[in-house]
Scaffold this motif. Structure first.
Motif, short mmCIF file in Angstrom:
data_model
loop_
_atom_site.label_atom_id
_atom_site.label_comp_id
_atom_site.label_asym_id
_atom_site.label_seq_id
_atom_site.Cartn_x
_atom_site.Cartn_y
_atom_site.Cartn_z
N ASP A 16 0.85 -1.19 0.00
CA ASP A 16 0.00 0.00 0.00
C ASP A 16 0.88 1.25 0.00
N GLN A 17 0.32 2.34 -0.49
CA GLN A 17 0.95 3.66 -0.46
C GLN A 17 2.41 3.60 -0.94
N VAL A 18 2.55 3.35 -2.23
CA VAL A 18 3.86 3.25 -2.86
C VAL A 18 4.21 4.59 -3.49
N SER A 19 5.34 5.15 -3.09
CA SER A 19 5.75 6.46 -3.59
C SER A 19 7.18 6.41 -4.10
N ALA A 20 7.45 7.17 -5.15
CA ALA A 20 8.81 7.33 -5.66
C ALA A 20 8.96 8.78 -6.11
N MET A 21 9.95 9.46 -5.55
CA MET A 21 10.18 10.86 -5.90
C MET A 21 11.67 11.13 -6.03
N PRO A 22 12.06 11.97 -6.99
CA PRO A 22 13.46 12.39 -7.05
C PRO A 22 13.81 13.18 -5.80
N THR A 23 15.05 13.07 -5.38
CA THR A 23 15.46 13.76 -4.15
C THR A 23 15.84 15.21 -4.39
N ASP A 24 15.92 15.62 -5.66
CA ASP A 24 16.37 16.99 -5.96
C ASP A 24 15.22 17.89 -6.40
N THR A 25 14.06 17.75 -5.77
CA THR A 25 12.95 18.65 -6.11
C THR A 25 13.30 20.07 -5.67
N TYR A 26 12.58 21.04 -6.21
CA TYR A 26 12.92 22.43 -5.92
C TYR A 26 12.85 22.72 -4.41
N ASN A 27 13.98 23.11 -3.86
CA ASN A 27 14.07 23.50 -2.45
C ASN A 27 13.61 22.39 -1.51
N GLY A 28 13.57 21.16 -2.03
CA GLY A 28 13.09 20.04 -1.23
C GLY A 28 11.60 20.05 -0.97
N HIS A 29 10.87 20.87 -1.73
CA HIS A 29 9.44 21.04 -1.48
C HIS A 29 8.56 20.21 -2.40
N GLY A 30 9.17 19.37 -3.23
CA GLY A 30 8.38 18.44 -4.04
C GLY A 30 8.04 18.91 -5.43
N PHE A 31 8.51 20.09 -5.84
CA PHE A 31 8.17 20.62 -7.15
C PHE A 31 9.23 20.21 -8.19
N ARG A 32 8.75 19.78 -9.34
CA ARG A 32 9.64 19.39 -10.44
C ARG A 32 10.42 20.63 -10.88
N LYS A 33 11.73 20.54 -10.90
CA LYS A 33 12.58 21.72 -11.03
C LYS A 33 12.37 22.48 -12.33
N ASP A 34 12.32 21.78 -13.46
CA ASP A 34 12.24 22.51 -14.73
C ASP A 34 10.91 23.23 -14.86
N LEU A 35 9.83 22.59 -14.39
CA LEU A 35 8.52 23.23 -14.49
C LEU A 35 8.42 24.39 -13.50
N TYR A 36 8.97 24.20 -12.31
CA TYR A 36 8.97 25.30 -11.35
C TYR A 36 9.71 26.50 -11.93
N GLN A 37 10.86 26.24 -12.55
CA GLN A 37 11.66 27.35 -13.06
C GLN A 37 10.95 28.11 -14.16
N MET A 38 10.19 27.39 -14.99
CA MET A 38 9.45 28.08 -16.05
C MET A 38 8.41 29.03 -15.46
N VAL A 39 7.81 28.64 -14.36
CA VAL A 39 6.86 29.53 -13.69
C VAL A 39 7.62 30.68 -13.04
N ALA A 40 8.72 30.37 -12.39
CA ALA A 40 9.51 31.42 -11.72
C ALA A 40 9.99 32.47 -12.70
N ASP A 41 10.29 32.05 -13.93
CA ASP A 41 10.78 32.99 -14.94
C ASP A 41 9.70 34.00 -15.37
N LEU A 42 8.46 33.70 -15.04
CA LEU A 42 7.38 34.67 -15.30
C LEU A 42 7.33 35.75 -14.23
#
Length: 642
Positions: free
Chosen positions: A217-243
């Protein structure tokens, strides 16, 4: 007296001469800018709107790789579907079924595996379960991935946890062993896998060669290098930040309402440990979400972006049902509790809970929206007033946003802002440059929280869309005494689930790009907190211009920015005259940014992500009085040091 033939030739000559003269005039335009006259633009003018649509969060910005991690998507009537999980093995080696056996009361479904292998020879490669994620997991060589799952068994376990590539090659793996006594009750397992290869279409597998009965039950897999350790995918976060957004409106949109209220976003169901979040069916957009990107995470996103959160909550109204105003009390209390969770002190009930979840500092919540696109619903007005009075009683400075459009007639209820949505053609939105000129300045300010060109004009995101939207945004700048905030919609689309298009940012498991409208927005990011400068344009109706003075925070220098859109399919010479510019000013650092392409229907794509993007260059011989060529179908942005 001239002959009839001579008369006709003379008529044609004058007609042609007149046409040429008109064409000649149409190729020239003038813009006078007066730096001594202007007014401030809201410091929160330009932002973004995030909605859980097109797998924007679940399978997108939120970095969780496992889809349907808790086996809840198939419903609680077991046996149920475990899709997109698949079985590794066949009926002679493994049997799989869902049961109401979870250790988490709010997530009752778990999966049971009966492993039938008598020996490792029967199952040389192991049997078990495989999860493909959201149309493939992107695994990159050298990166680490944290895998967590819960397991129970009737005997000892020897499990292999691995990432497998498209052709079945192993990208990372580890073995997890435990004695029967260690897993006789549910136990949390955690491991970190380092990838030795890359594959953007991978899957996570949990397999074994050991006979027995196990539950997962409750199987999770996440990269350890999310933005600021907060769980956000880095490239997508950065595209928003660039706005450079000054606010984030969330979590919807229709997602807030649901088709049925039972499927509406309810914030209390999305906080706390991810294992205890029940998840819900996103019925407006037809997919299950585990709510890993929940209420707290959305506030965290706004904080990371240094943007104000704008919370949209359910007003007791879904697309297909409504709560009567006499029964709206619990929804009102839920909204008050949500505000307290966001901004209450740690001594308050919900502020204390927020602190216990790792964020003792209150969030800067200044804006809330009561519902989404509900103004025409029967109970909206009555429900709205209940929310409004309760919120103002407890939070007198809270800015409250009404769903009702005040551009046609004044609101008949109190509000600080009114919400305006527009999805239309490129030509129509271009014509909306003057939309807010005549709207009354008394009462609520305007929040244009959803705007876009769509359907035929837009395709997957065309230059044509961006041209029309450019004029519209310039009109909003011009009316910044009334217009408080503006955001494009939708923000994200997973290429594999295009329920709505176009969308500013397109992505799949490992790639992303911005459509022309995304790049257009980047030309307006400096408008927040700038000064709108009065200007007079003499030009064909296919040309619109605006001017602002903005400050570059990096070097603390002020700049005059002139933006011009040429909607026509012909070049135009623009004569610019700037009044009030210091005659001793060195203009040598002036730049020109151009957004255009060879065809008005051109789009970006994964294979050519920069086909339609701005190009920046030094402005040749910049002066207070000068001529600039506007290419056909283009947006030009010029920055003069001030």
């Amino acid at each position: 007296m001239p002959s009839f033939r001579a008369f006709v030739l003379l008529f044609i000559f004058f007609a042609f001469a007149s046409l040429c003269n008109a064409e000649h005039k149409a190729k020239h335009a003038s813009l006078s800018v007066n730096l001594e006259s202007g007014w401030p633009i809201s410091k929160h003018f330009f932002g973004v709107f995030f909605e859980e649509i097109n797998h924007a969060g679940s399978g997108g910005l939120w970095s969780e790789l496992v889809r349907n991690r808790g086996f809840e998507a198939g419903g609680t009537s077991v046996p149920s579907s475990i899709s997109p999980w698949s079985i590794v093995g066949n009926e002679s080696t493994v049997r799989v079924e869902t049961q109401l056996a979870s250790p988490f009361p709010r997530n009752k479904v778990a999966v049971r595996l009966d492993i039938l292998c008598e020996s490792s020879k029967d199952c040389p490669h192991g049997v078990g379960l495989s999860n493909p994620g959201f149309w493939g997991m992107s695994i990159e060589e050298g990166k680490n991935y944290k895998v967590i799952f819960y397991v129970r068994a009737l005997g000892p376990i020897d499990l292999k946890v691995s990432f497998k590539g498209t052709l079945g090659h192993e990208l990372a793996s580890t073995n997890i062993r435990a004695s029967a006594s260690d897993v006789s009750k549910w136990r949390r397992m955690e491991t970190t896998l380092e990838a030795i290869g890359s594959d953007f279409n991978s899957s996570l597998q949990i397999t074994t060669t050991k006979k027995g009965v196990i539950w997962l039950d409750q199987v999770s897999a996440m990269p350890t290098d999310t933005y600021n350790g907060h769980g956000f995918r880095k490239d997508l976060y950065q595209m928003v930040a660039d706005l450079k957004p000054k606010f984030v409106r969330f979590p919807g949109g229709t997602y807030v309402e649901g088709q049925k209220l039972r499927n509406a976003f309810r914030w209390k169901e999305t906080i706390g440990s991810w294992e205890n979040r029940p998840g819900h069916f996103n019925d407006p957009w037809d997919y299950w979400t585990d709510d890993g990107l929940g209420f707290l995470e959305m506030f965290q996103l706004a904080e990371d972006l240094d943007a104000l959160p704008v919370w949209v909550f359910n007003a007791g109204i879904a697309r297909q049902e409504e709560i009567n105003t006499t029964e709206i009390g619990p929804f009102v209390q839920e909204a008050l509790d949500g505000i307290e969770f966001a901004k209450g002190p740690v001594t308050s009930k919900w502020g204390k809970i927020r602190a216990s979840l790792g964020h003792p500092k209150p969030f800067d919540l200044q804006y809330v929206a009561i519902g989404n696109e509900d103004c025409d619903m029967y109970n909206y007005q009555g429900n709205y007033l209940k929310f409004y009075k309760a919120i103002k009683h407890h939070y007198s400075d809270m800015q409250i946003i009404s769903n009702c459009d005040a551009t046609v007639k004044p609101l008949d209820h109190p509000a600080d802002l009114f919400d305006y949505h527009i999805y239309t053609t490129a030509e129509d939105i271009f014509s909306k440059y003057n939309k807010f000129d005549s709207v009354r300045r008394i009462g609520a300010k305007a929040f244009i929280s959803e705007y876009a060109v769509w359907r035929e004009d837009a395709g997957f995101g065309s230059l044509l869309s961006a041209l029309g939207e450019a004029a519209f945004l310039m009109g909003l700048e011009k009316n910044s005494d009334l217009v408080e905030m503006v955001s494009y919609a939708p923000l994200f689309v997973n290429y594999n689930d295009q329920k709505w298009r176009p969308d500013a940012i397109v992505f799949d498991s490992y790639r992303s790009y911005g459509i022309p409208s995304y790049w257009l927005q980047r030309l307006f990011t400096e408008s927040s907190g700038a000064t709108y400068v009065n200007s007079k344009l003499k030009a064909p109706s296919s040309i619109v211009a605006s001017a602002i003075v903005w400050q570059d925070k990096a070097n603390h220098r002020n700049y005059l920015r002139i933006k011009v859109v040429n909607f026509a399919n012909r070049a135009t010479t623009l004569s610019i005259k700037i009044d009030g510019l210091d005659s001793n000013m060195d203009l040598s650092g002036s730049t020109l940014t151009l957004l255009t392409s060879g065809n008005v229907r051109d789009e970006n794509s994964f294979y050519n992500p920069v086909k339609v993007v701005p190009s920046k260059s030094l402005l040749e011989n910049p002066q207070a009085n000068m001529n600039v060529t506007l290419p056909p179908i283009s947006v030009v942005s010029i920055d003069f040091p001030k």
